[in-house]
Design a protein around this motif. Sequence first.
Motif, PDB file in Angstrom:
ATOM      1  N   THR A 259       0.850  -1.192   0.000  1.00 20.75           N
ATOM      2  CA  THR A 259       0.000   0.000   0.000  1.00 20.75           C
ATOM      3  C   THR A 259       0.890   1.247   0.000  1.00 20.75           C
ATOM      4  N   PRO A 260       0.341   2.369  -0.438  1.00 21.31           N
ATOM      5  CA  PRO A 260       1.112   3.613  -0.351  1.00 21.31           C
ATOM      6  C   PRO A 260       1.559   3.950   1.073  1.00 21.31           C
ATOM      7  N   ASP A 261       0.708   3.671   2.063  1.00 21.27           N
ATOM      8  CA  ASP A 261       1.084   3.944   3.450  1.00 21.27           C
ATOM      9  C   ASP A 261       2.289   3.105   3.872  1.00 21.27           C
ATOM     10  N   GLU A 262       2.308   1.820   3.475  1.00 22.42           N
ATOM     11  CA  GLU A 262       3.454   0.953   3.774  1.00 22.42           C
ATOM     12  C   GLU A 262       4.710   1.479   3.088  1.00 22.42           C
TER      13      GLU A 262
ATOM     14  N   ALA B  91       6.021   4.494   4.997  1.00 21.74           N
ATOM     15  CA  ALA B  91       6.548   4.095   6.304  1.00 21.74           C
ATOM     16  C   ALA B  91       7.976   3.554   6.215  1.00 21.74           C
ATOM     17  N   GLN B  92       8.355   3.029   5.053  1.00 19.61           N
ATOM     18  CA  GLN B  92       9.697   2.459   4.880  1.00 19.61           C
ATOM     19  C   GLN B  92      10.738   3.474   4.399  1.00 19.61           C
ATOM     20  N   LEU B  93      10.307   4.677   4.112  1.00 22.06           N
ATOM     21  CA  LEU B  93      11.232   5.699   3.614  1.00 22.06           C
ATOM     22  C   LEU B  93      12.092   6.255   4.741  1.00 22.06           C
ATOM     23  N   PRO B  94      13.296   6.716   4.407  1.00 25.76           N
ATOM     24  CA  PRO B  94      14.076   7.445   5.412  1.00 25.76           C
ATOM     25  C   PRO B  94      13.275   8.661   5.875  1.00 25.76           C
ATOM     26  N   GLU B  95      13.432   9.003   7.133  1.00 22.85           N
ATOM     27  CA  GLU B  95      12.637  10.081   7.724  1.00 22.85           C
ATOM     28  C   GLU B  95      12.694  11.374   6.918  1.00 22.85           C
ATOM     29  N   GLU B  96      13.883  11.718   6.389  1.00 22.29           N
ATOM     30  CA  GLU B  96      14.016  12.976   5.654  1.00 22.29           C
ATOM     31  C   GLU B  96      13.224  12.982   4.347  1.00 22.29           C
ATOM     32  N   ARG B  97      12.840  11.823   3.845  1.00 25.99           N
ATOM     33  CA  ARG B  97      12.053  11.768   2.605  1.00 25.99           C
ATOM     34  C   ARG B  97      10.558  11.593   2.858  1.00 25.99           C
TER      35      ARG B  97
ATOM     36  N   GLN C 147       8.362  13.222   4.697  1.00 26.12           N
ATOM     37  CA  GLN C 147       7.543  14.436   4.643  1.00 26.12           C
ATOM     38  C   GLN C 147       7.354  14.911   3.205  1.00 26.12           C
ATOM     39  N   ALA C 148       8.417  14.844   2.410  1.00 29.53           N
ATOM     40  CA  ALA C 148       8.314  15.270   1.007  1.00 29.53           C
ATOM     41  C   ALA C 148       7.354  14.374   0.235  1.00 29.53           C
ATOM     42  N   VAL C 149       7.469  13.082   0.414  1.00 32.08           N
ATOM     43  CA  VAL C 149       6.587  12.153  -0.301  1.00 32.08           C
ATOM     44  C   VAL C 149       5.149  12.301   0.191  1.00 32.08           C
ATOM     45  N   LEU C 150       4.969  12.492   1.489  1.00 27.04           N
ATOM     46  CA  LEU C 150       3.617  12.714   2.011  1.00 27.04           C
ATOM     47  C   LEU C 150       3.008  13.984   1.433  1.00 27.04           C
ATOM     48  N   LYS C 151       3.806  15.025   1.305  1.00 28.64           N
ATOM     49  CA  LYS C 151       3.305  16.290   0.750  1.00 28.64           C
ATOM     50  C   LYS C 151       2.929  16.104  -0.728  1.00 28.64           C
ATOM     51  N   LEU C 152       3.761  15.395  -1.482  1.00 30.33           N
ATOM     52  CA  LEU C 152       3.446  15.122  -2.889  1.00 30.33           C
ATOM     53  C   LEU C 152       2.195  14.250  -3.004  1.00 30.33           C
ATOM     54  N   ARG C 153       2.085  13.245  -2.147  1.00 34.05           N
ATOM     55  CA  ARG C 153       0.874  12.407  -2.140  1.00 34.05           C
ATOM     56  C   ARG C 153      -0.369  13.251  -1.900  1.00 34.05           C
ATOM     57  N   GLU C 154      -0.293  14.144  -0.945  1.00 33.75           N
ATOM     58  CA  GLU C 154      -1.453  14.981  -0.624  1.00 33.75           C
ATOM     59  C   GLU C 154      -1.817  15.874  -1.809  1.00 33.75           C
ATOM     60  N   ILE C 155      -0.818  16.397  -2.503  1.00 38.69           N
ATOM     61  CA  ILE C 155      -1.098  17.196  -3.701  1.00 38.69           C
ATOM     62  C   ILE C 155      -1.877  16.361  -4.702  1.00 38.69           C
TER      63      ILE C 155
END
Length: 151
Positions: A7-10, A13-19, A21-29
């Motif tokens: 799933t996208p959430d999984e 969750a496996q991304l390095p912490e610094e990435r 937030q960026a991926v979450l922001k892009l997902r939300e867009i």
Amino acid sequence: MKIKANTPDEYVAQLPEERQQAVLKLREIFRSKLPEGFQETMSYGMIGYVVPHSVYPAGYHCDTKLPLPFINLASQKNFIALYHMGIYANKNLLDWFVTEYPNYCTTKPDMGKSCIRFKKIDQIPYDLITELATKMTVSDWINLYEKQIKR
């Protein structure tokens, strides 16, 4: 960086912490700005935004069991990648994006055919990507796909 996720959430969750937030922001867009009809899913091991079979029963010509891909979002080894099939298939959209990019970033876009690479997370042009997300409807994409890509 190969991530195994169902799933996208999984995936996030496996991304390095610094990435994350960026991926979450892009997902939300993409979740909030893509026109109605696109569906978020896992696609080719990445977060994907696709035209589901319920809307386009023919699916993707390379493998008709798959829905028609439109955008994929991935965390690669050295960058975050945005794969946008509309930019690949529509020269006017590509030209618009390349022309607008300097209004949002001081560097040139790092691009392949459908890929936009972001090596510096703090330089992702979220406002430009927000505008890009609104530029093509599901029917626009299906029509372009059938004319330009499907053979």
